[in-house]
Structures are given as C-alpha cells and as structure tokens.
Design a protein around this motif. Structure first.
Motif, mmCIF file in Angstrom:
data_model
loop_
_atom_site.group_PDB
_atom_site.id
_atom_site.type_symbol
_atom_site.label_atom_id
_atom_site.label_comp_id
_atom_site.label_asym_id
_atom_site.label_seq_id
_atom_site.Cartn_x
_atom_site.Cartn_y
_atom_site.Cartn_z
ATOM 1 N N VAL A 108 -11.880 -13.243 20.064
ATOM 2 C CA VAL A 108 -13.334 -13.184 20.239
ATOM 3 C C VAL A 108 -13.972 -14.546 19.985
ATOM 4 O O VAL A 108 -14.846 -14.995 20.741
ATOM 5 C CB VAL A 108 -13.935 -12.116 19.309
ATOM 6 C CG1 VAL A 108 -15.465 -12.172 19.322
ATOM 7 C CG2 VAL A 108 -13.458 -10.720 19.717
ATOM 8 N N THR A 109 -13.545 -15.222 18.919
ATOM 9 C CA THR A 109 -14.198 -16.474 18.527
ATOM 10 C C THR A 109 -13.549 -17.703 19.139
ATOM 11 O O THR A 109 -14.237 -18.660 19.492
ATOM 12 C CB THR A 109 -14.211 -16.625 16.998
ATOM 13 O OG1 THR A 109 -12.856 -16.670 16.515
ATOM 14 C CG2 THR A 109 -14.944 -15.456 16.351
ATOM 15 N N GLY A 110 -12.232 -17.693 19.238
ATOM 16 C CA GLY A 110 -11.529 -18.862 19.754
ATOM 17 C C GLY A 110 -11.456 -18.868 21.266
ATOM 18 O O GLY A 110 -12.112 -19.676 21.937
ATOM 19 N N ARG A 111 -10.707 -17.950 21.824
ATOM 20 C CA ARG A 111 -10.551 -17.912 23.275
ATOM 21 C C ARG A 111 -11.876 -17.697 23.990
ATOM 22 O O ARG A 111 -12.175 -18.364 24.987
ATOM 23 C CB ARG A 111 -9.575 -16.796 23.664
ATOM 24 C CG ARG A 111 -9.304 -16.714 25.159
ATOM 25 C CD ARG A 111 -8.643 -15.408 25.533
ATOM 26 N NE ARG A 111 -9.516 -14.255 25.277
ATOM 27 C CZ ARG A 111 -9.112 -12.995 25.412
ATOM 28 N NH1 ARG A 111 -7.880 -12.719 25.758
ATOM 29 N NH2 ARG A 111 -9.968 -12.005 25.179
ATOM 30 N N ASP A 112 -12.706 -16.751 23.464
ATOM 31 C CA ASP A 112 -13.929 -16.381 24.173
ATOM 32 C C ASP A 112 -15.174 -17.098 23.654
ATOM 33 O O ASP A 112 -16.285 -16.809 24.119
ATOM 34 C CB ASP A 112 -14.123 -14.860 24.116
ATOM 35 C CG ASP A 112 -13.027 -14.106 24.862
ATOM 36 O OD1 ASP A 112 -12.278 -14.752 25.607
ATOM 37 O OD2 ASP A 112 -12.931 -12.876 24.683
ATOM 38 N N SER A 113 -15.003 -17.982 22.678
ATOM 39 C CA SER A 113 -16.048 -18.933 22.256
ATOM 40 C C SER A 113 -17.312 -18.290 21.700
ATOM 41 O O SER A 113 -18.409 -18.792 21.896
ATOM 42 C CB SER A 113 -16.422 -19.853 23.428
ATOM 43 O OG SER A 113 -15.291 -20.563 23.881
ATOM 44 N N HIS A 114 -17.173 -17.184 20.967
ATOM 45 C CA HIS A 114 -18.332 -16.595 20.292
ATOM 46 C C HIS A 114 -18.413 -17.159 18.875
ATOM 47 O O HIS A 114 -17.422 -17.131 18.140
ATOM 48 C CB HIS A 114 -18.204 -15.076 20.249
ATOM 49 C CG HIS A 114 -18.215 -14.447 21.609
ATOM 50 N ND1 HIS A 114 -17.057 -14.128 22.278
ATOM 51 C CD2 HIS A 114 -19.240 -14.084 22.422
ATOM 52 C CE1 HIS A 114 -17.363 -13.576 23.453
ATOM 53 N NE2 HIS A 114 -18.681 -13.544 23.570
ATOM 54 N N ASP A 115 -19.591 -17.650 18.504
ATOM 55 C CA ASP A 115 -19.755 -18.221 17.169
ATOM 56 C C ASP A 115 -20.739 -17.440 16.301
ATOM 57 O O ASP A 115 -21.110 -17.888 15.216
ATOM 58 C CB ASP A 115 -20.167 -19.692 17.260
ATOM 59 C CG ASP A 115 -21.466 -19.899 18.035
ATOM 60 O OD1 ASP A 115 -22.162 -18.898 18.337
ATOM 61 O OD2 ASP A 115 -21.787 -21.058 18.350
ATOM 62 N N HIS A 116 -21.171 -16.277 16.765
ATOM 63 C CA HIS A 116 -22.110 -15.411 16.048
ATOM 64 C C HIS A 116 -21.620 -13.989 16.281
ATOM 65 O O HIS A 116 -21.857 -13.404 17.333
ATOM 66 C CB HIS A 116 -23.523 -15.618 16.628
ATOM 67 C CG HIS A 116 -24.580 -14.731 16.044
ATOM 68 N ND1 HIS A 116 -25.519 -15.186 15.142
ATOM 69 C CD2 HIS A 116 -24.872 -13.427 16.247
ATOM 70 C CE1 HIS A 116 -26.337 -14.185 14.827
ATOM 71 N NE2 HIS A 116 -25.965 -13.110 15.484
ATOM 72 N N VAL A 117 -20.891 -13.426 15.301
ATOM 73 C CA VAL A 117 -20.210 -12.147 15.502
ATOM 74 C C VAL A 117 -20.654 -11.151 14.439
ATOM 75 O O VAL A 117 -20.656 -11.450 13.246
ATOM 76 C CB VAL A 117 -18.673 -12.311 15.453
ATOM 77 C CG1 VAL A 117 -17.987 -10.975 15.748
ATOM 78 C CG2 VAL A 117 -18.214 -13.379 16.446
#
Length: 315
Positions: A108-117
């Motif tokens: 979610v954060t690395g591959r898909d570049s989400h920084d607010h989860v």
C-alpha cells in the motif's frame, strides 16, 4: 504478485500474498483493493474479525467516495485465503499476522505510494491491528478505526481469570484441542440476505454457526488481551465504535438486530483508552456487532461518527 478480478466483481481486485509455510503447509493472505475515482496518496487498510472476511462493499465505497483507495486484507486461513489443508482461522500467536500486515503495508505504501493510511479493524481484527500498530508505528499511519474491537473475554470474572489460566495451560499442551461452545447463528442470520439480513456473503467463509474454536487460538487471543490491558502506545488518532448495548437473545427478533450479540459493550468501552493517548469512543444506539452492517438508521449514524472524527482529526 499480480491482481485478478475479485469474487466481488469489478472494480474489486485481489492479489495473493505468499507467506512462509507453517506446520500445516503453504500459507497465503489476500489483499483486496478498490481504487478511488481519481488518483490519491490516501488509503485505507481494513482487517476483518473471526469467522469473517471482507465483503462489506458499502464500507469500501464510503471511503472511496471520500478520496481514499481502499484495501482489505483477508488474513491467513480466512475467507479468500483458506486452503483445504488448513485449520480455518487458526494461529497460535497473533504476532503471526505481522507477516501479512507488513507485506500489505509495504504494498500500500511502497509499491502504491500512499503516504496517508487509515488502518481499520473489526472485532478480533481490531485487537490484531492495535497490537501491530503499537509494535510497528509506521510513519504513514494517519488514523485507526476500530469497529467493535475484541478487547476482553466476554462472560463472568471467573471465566476471565481462572478460565484464562486453564486456556493458557490447555492451549500450550494441546493447541488444536476443540473448545466446546454453543453458537445460535442469530448474528450471521441477521446479516445474510437469504435469512433476515441485507447482505450476500459466502457461508463457507462466514458460516451461520461460526467456526470451531481451538485452545491454542484462544490462548493467543488472551495473550493479546493481556498486552492491550498493559497499555499500548498507538501514536495516531483512534476511533472506537461499538453498539449502544449488548444482548443475549434466546430467539430471533428485534434484540438481535439492535444490539451487539457477540461481544460485551462495557468491555469495549472500558479498554478503549488502553490503545493509545488519543482515543475517541462512540457508542451507536441500536447498532449490530459490525456497526457498518447495522440497520439503516444506526448504520448512517456510524458513518456520520466516522466522518466527524475523520474531519476533526485525520482529514
């Protein structure tokens, strides 16, 4: 890993996360996703409870409608991740779930570049996610929503004290021992559209009479409860939702639909502050155990509560 159309149909996609083998053989988890209408760096990661899996499409659509990509994790031996050689829903330690939570978070954060989860969990998933968030404290964690989290053993003080000692001993010596219990099936019936509910879900993955409980699994849960009761330090804002009251109905009726008939609300209320320093607790009158699967009025109230909390502390 590659995505394929999910059992829920488009636009839901699923991908298998291969995990290390355990004593029963190969192990996988499954990450389901639904994207928001426009590209976003915000996401939700949801984790289900015991005898459950992700099918709550209304919950996903509520978040995507607010500009979040939505992900749901079917843990090992649950739902999409159950394999024929496995004991459904079984682990000997809740920390085993760190493997798939770590992997899902990295996607979610690395591959898909989400920084607010926003991390969300229901019932046992609320306990599991709280323990994981306390241990990991990831930088991208913006908030947590815990939907009727399982924070203590229901029943008498004797069951929570002496009973826990017995579970610890039996669970250590014979972890796969089946623990006798009676399940009415009222809760699942109140949800499924072929019975008294509104929703369609796979009764092989979420049976009317739940799944077998094994001593080693309950030992793992009670150890998780002890860690929570000692106090966690989840750093982000946390919202805890529950029904307004619990009930133990003896017949199918209005009490089933307007109470938590799985867990005890006073325990959820008591232990919510133990999650971290910034916890908001909201009791939703007439809600079911899964508050977002309640009757229309309390369901709307639950979403209103999530929305107010989100706008105040997370948005």
């Amino acid at each position: 890993m590659s995505t394929t159309p999910d059992v829920l149909g488009e636009p839901y996609l699923a991908e298998e996360i291969v995990l290390p083998d355990d004593d029963e053989g190969p192990v996988v988890a499954t990450l389901v996703q639904r994207r928001a209408a426009t590209p976003t760096r915000r996401a939700v990661l949801h984790v289900h409870g015991f005898a459950d899996y992700f099918f709550q499409t209304g919950y996903a659509e509520w978040w995507t409608g607010r500009g979040y990509d939505f992900y749901a994790l079917d843990l090992r031996k649950y739902g999409r991740s159950i394999r024929p050689h496995q004991t459904p829903n079984y682990v000997a330690d809740l920390s085993e779930y760190a493997a798939e939570l770590d992997a899902a978070w990295a996607l979610v954060t690395g591959r898909d570049s989400h920084d607010h989860v926003v991390l969300t969990g229901h019932s046992t998933g609320g306990l599991t996610t709280s323990l994981w968030a306390d241990a990991r404290k990831p930088d991208e964690l913006a908030g947590m929503v815990l939907n009727s989290p399982w924070f203590d053993m229901q029943g008498s003080v004797l069951l929570r004290t002496l009973g826990t000692v017995v579970v610890e001993q039996v669970g250590r010596r014979t972890p796969k021992r089946v623990l006798p219990r009676s399940v009415s099936g009222f809760y699942a019936r109140s949800l499924h559209r072929d019975h008294e509910g509104e929703w369609d879900f796979d009764l092989a993955w979420k049976p009317l009479e739940s799944f077998t409980v094994h001593a080693g699994w309950l030992r793992a849960v009670r150890r998780g409860h002890a860690r929570l009761h000692a106090g966690l330090a989840v750093p982000c804002p946390v919202l805890v939702l529950s029904s307004g009251a619990s009930a133990q109905p003896s017949a199918m009726g209005d009490d089933v639909h307007r109470h938590d008939i799985v867990l005890e609300v006073p325990q959820i209320r008591r232990w919510s502050p133990a999650v971290g320093p910034h916890v908001t607790y909201v009791a939703v009158p007439d809600a079911r155990h899964d508050v977002v699967l309640s009757l229309p009025a309390p369901r709307a109230a639950a979403y209103d509560a999530i929305g107010r909390w989100h706008d105040a502390w997370v948005g």
